[in-house]
Design a protein around this motif. Sequence first.
Motif, PDB file in Angstrom:
ATOM      1  N   ASP A 140       0.832  -1.211   0.000  1.00 20.81           N
ATOM      2  CA  ASP A 140       0.000   0.000   0.000  1.00 20.81           C
ATOM      3  C   ASP A 140       0.863   1.255   0.000  1.00 20.81           C
ATOM      4  N   LYS A 141       1.935   1.237   0.792  1.00 24.77           N
ATOM      5  CA  LYS A 141       2.800   2.428   0.838  1.00 24.77           C
ATOM      6  C   LYS A 141       3.458   2.653  -0.523  1.00 24.77           C
ATOM      7  N   SER A 142       3.868   1.565  -1.160  1.00 20.28           N
ATOM      8  CA  SER A 142       4.456   1.691  -2.491  1.00 20.28           C
ATOM      9  C   SER A 142       3.414   2.251  -3.468  1.00 20.28           C
ATOM     10  N   TYR A 143       2.162   1.770  -3.310  1.00 22.80           N
ATOM     11  CA  TYR A 143       1.096   2.269  -4.209  1.00 22.80           C
ATOM     12  C   TYR A 143       0.984   3.788  -4.089  1.00 22.80           C
ATOM     13  N   VAL A 144       1.017   4.279  -2.853  1.00 19.84           N
ATOM     14  CA  VAL A 144       0.875   5.731  -2.654  1.00 19.84           C
ATOM     15  C   VAL A 144       2.068   6.475  -3.256  1.00 19.84           C
ATOM     16  N   ARG A 145       3.290   5.955  -3.069  1.00 24.99           N
ATOM     17  CA  ARG A 145       4.462   6.630  -3.661  1.00 24.99           C
ATOM     18  C   ARG A 145       4.351   6.663  -5.191  1.00 24.99           C
ATOM     19  N   CYS A 146       3.923   5.533  -5.758  1.00 20.37           N
ATOM     20  CA  CYS A 146       3.788   5.461  -7.225  1.00 20.37           C
ATOM     21  C   CYS A 146       2.682   6.410  -7.705  1.00 20.37           C
ATOM     22  N   MET A 147       1.567   6.411  -6.971  1.00 20.48           N
ATOM     23  CA  MET A 147       0.456   7.301  -7.339  1.00 20.48           C
ATOM     24  C   MET A 147       0.916   8.764  -7.292  1.00 20.48           C
ATOM     25  N   ASN A 148       1.701   9.123  -6.284  1.00 23.49           N
ATOM     26  CA  ASN A 148       2.199  10.507  -6.193  1.00 23.49           C
ATOM     27  C   ASN A 148       2.980  10.869  -7.455  1.00 23.49           C
ATOM     28  N   ASP A 189      -9.570  -0.378  -3.085  1.00 18.76           N
ATOM     29  CA  ASP A 189      -9.207  -0.062  -1.701  1.00 18.76           C
ATOM     30  C   ASP A 189      -9.683   1.343  -1.316  1.00 18.76           C
ATOM     31  N   PRO A 190     -10.644   1.433  -0.374  1.00 16.05           N
ATOM     32  CA  PRO A 190     -11.217   2.748  -0.054  1.00 16.05           C
ATOM     33  C   PRO A 190     -10.175   3.765   0.424  1.00 16.05           C
ATOM     34  N   ARG A 191      -9.137   3.273   1.127  1.00 13.99           N
ATOM     35  CA  ARG A 191      -8.116   4.235   1.591  1.00 13.99           C
ATOM     36  C   ARG A 191      -7.355   4.824   0.418  1.00 13.99           C
ATOM     37  N   LEU A 192      -7.007   3.971  -0.547  1.00 14.97           N
ATOM     38  CA  LEU A 192      -6.248   4.453  -1.709  1.00 14.97           C
ATOM     39  C   LEU A 192      -7.115   5.357  -2.588  1.00 14.97           C
ATOM     40  N   GLN A 215      -8.224  10.909  -4.491  1.00 15.69           N
ATOM     41  CA  GLN A 215      -9.054  12.119  -4.607  1.00 15.69           C
ATOM     42  C   GLN A 215      -8.338  13.326  -4.013  1.00 15.69           C
ATOM     43  N   ASP A 216      -7.641  13.084  -2.914  1.00 14.40           N
ATOM     44  CA  ASP A 216      -6.863  14.150  -2.287  1.00 14.40           C
ATOM     45  C   ASP A 216      -5.746  14.633  -3.232  1.00 14.40           C
ATOM     46  N   ARG A 217      -5.039  13.692  -3.843  1.00 12.39           N
ATOM     47  CA  ARG A 217      -3.938  14.065  -4.752  1.00 12.39           C
ATOM     48  C   ARG A 217      -4.466  14.804  -5.981  1.00 12.39           C
ATOM     49  N   ALA A 218      -5.647  14.406  -6.458  1.00 11.18           N
ATOM     50  CA  ALA A 218      -6.222  15.092  -7.619  1.00 11.18           C
ATOM     51  C   ALA A 218      -6.446  16.568  -7.277  1.00 11.18           C
ATOM     52  N   ARG A 219      -6.928  16.834  -6.060  1.00 14.65           N
ATOM     53  CA  ARG A 219      -7.117  18.239  -5.648  1.00 14.65           C
ATOM     54  C   ARG A 219      -5.777  18.934  -5.547  1.00 14.65           C
ATOM     55  N   TRP A 220      -4.821  18.273  -4.910  1.00 15.22           N
ATOM     56  CA  TRP A 220      -3.506  18.851  -4.670  1.00 15.22           C
ATOM     57  C   TRP A 220      -2.811  19.196  -5.987  1.00 15.22           C
ATOM     58  N   PHE A 221      -2.848  18.258  -6.946  1.00 11.23           N
ATOM     59  CA  PHE A 221      -2.163  18.495  -8.225  1.00 11.23           C
ATOM     60  C   PHE A 221      -3.080  19.136  -9.266  1.00 11.23           C
ATOM     61  N   ASP A 222      -4.263  19.536  -8.814  1.00 16.03           N
ATOM     62  CA  ASP A 222      -5.180  20.265  -9.668  1.00 16.03           C
ATOM     63  C   ASP A 222      -5.532  19.484 -10.940  1.00 16.03           C
ATOM     64  N   ARG A 223      -5.812  18.217 -10.777  1.00 18.13           N
ATOM     65  CA  ARG A 223      -6.218  17.391 -11.919  1.00 18.13           C
ATOM     66  C   ARG A 223      -7.737  17.329 -11.965  1.00 18.13           C
ATOM     67  N   SER A 224      -8.303  17.688 -13.112  1.00 17.71           N
ATOM     68  CA  SER A 224      -9.757  17.625 -13.231  1.00 17.71           C
ATOM     69  C   SER A 224     -10.159  16.160 -13.476  1.00 17.71           C
ATOM     70  N   PRO A 225     -11.473  15.854 -13.322  1.00 18.08           N
ATOM     71  CA  PRO A 225     -11.910  14.462 -13.471  1.00 18.08           C
ATOM     72  C   PRO A 225     -11.607  13.863 -14.845  1.00 18.08           C
ATOM     73  N   ASP A 226     -11.320  14.688 -15.853  1.00 18.69           N
ATOM     74  CA  ASP A 226     -10.980  14.065 -17.145  1.00 18.69           C
ATOM     75  C   ASP A 226      -9.465  13.913 -17.320  1.00 18.69           C
ATOM     76  N   GLU A 227      -8.707  14.145 -16.262  1.00 21.63           N
ATOM     77  CA  GLU A 227      -7.253  14.000 -16.367  1.00 21.63           C
ATOM     78  C   GLU A 227      -6.703  12.786 -15.604  1.00 21.63           C
ATOM     79  N   PHE A 228      -7.588  11.942 -15.135  1.00 12.83           N
ATOM     80  CA  PHE A 228      -7.190  10.659 -14.539  1.00 12.83           C
ATOM     81  C   PHE A 228      -8.457   9.813 -14.417  1.00 12.83           C
ATOM     82  N   GLU A 229      -8.308   8.519 -14.198  1.00 17.21           N
ATOM     83  CA  GLU A 229      -9.522   7.723 -13.995  1.00 17.21           C
ATOM     84  C   GLU A 229      -9.308   6.659 -12.922  1.00 17.21           C
TER      85      GLU A 229
END
Length: 322
Positions: free
Chosen positions: A220-228, A243-246, A251-265
């Motif tokens: 899980d920690k690796s997943y978060v580093r990769c997602m970042n 995984d609800p935590r991931l 969703q938090d990272r999308a806000r942080w990096f200013d990604r709109s819903p059409d810039e990731f899925e």
Amino acid sequence: AGYAAIMLRSVILAAARSQKVERLVETAPVSRDVVKRFVAGSGTGEALDATRQLADAGLCITLDNLGEDTLTADQANATKQAYLELLAALGQAGLTAPKEGGGGVTVATAEVSLKLSALGQAFDEQLAEKNAREICEAAAALGTTVTLDMEDHTTTDSTLDILSRLRRDHPGTGAVLQAYLRRTEGDCRELATAGSRVRLCKGAYKEPEHVAYQAPLEVDKSYVRCMNILMAGEGYPMLATHDPRLIAIAQDRARWFDRSPDEFEFQMLYGIRPEEQTRLARAGHTVRVYVPYGTEWYGYLMRRLAERPANLAFFGRALISK
Ligand code: FDA
């Protein structure tokens, strides 16, 4: 409990490689019901019906013709033909057109996922590449894309090499990276470039300690580093997890990096957390459901059982109630 879960997972994944267990499970009268929950049917028609239903519910789809470990060129050719037939049917049904937006990449309602092993990778890499290329061409002609599933770690380099060659002509071809592999952060960095579609998943195979994290928390920690890395980068992240935590962290990272819903899925598997799939889609996210279909469901089903004791209990209950 953590240790017991790891043991259970490796016992089931070992059974996944056993032909004896395979025959037993395939002939069990219950198998059909259990399979139905995770597999959309055996032929193109049933796959198309499931795709239509999901599309009507506002979801995107990636279809997988089940099969892996192909041993002959004829088998590989049959798999390729099945994909070409599927793509033609999806195109005719109007399900392959790219959607608006997409943040610089093609985001079609329905695309396909391939396993290179089903196209001959184990005995002839060039044949697998040639087959995959034909499927990419057919997909591109219909406005849609292909994603190359990732299999066990002995195939990672070969799959990434083939991917990079396919991407020269078909830049929308998607990669899959598995967070359990120690190498994956590096691969994320390489692939987080403009126009690059990357599916990040935890990883579903039994892998040795020297290549893969074993403890769920480490994965899980690796997943978060990769997602970042992917969310901070310039590509199109496809976050494949239930995984609800991931999902919350994404969703938090999308806000942080200013990604709109059409810039990731988000991506999830057919039959797993379906209410969460529609909830996220209604909240404005792009959600793609991975829909497997076909007769060779054994390896796929065993990996799903290994992930979750509750799935195993479901299987057991179905066996007992027959
Ligand atoms: P995990 O299985 O650890 O579950 C985490 C949590 O999710 C659970 O604790 C629970 O809260 C929730 N959850 C999970 N299942 C649930 C259920 N049935 N009901 C309710 N809650 C549930 N693997 C691979 O090696 N190569 C590949 O190419 C792919 N491709 C791929 C595509 C897509 C779209 C997905 C979703 C997955 C893959 N995978 C894959 C599989 C992947 O590697 C992984 O094995 C599974 O997704 C399971 O991992 P999770 O991230 O869901 O977490």
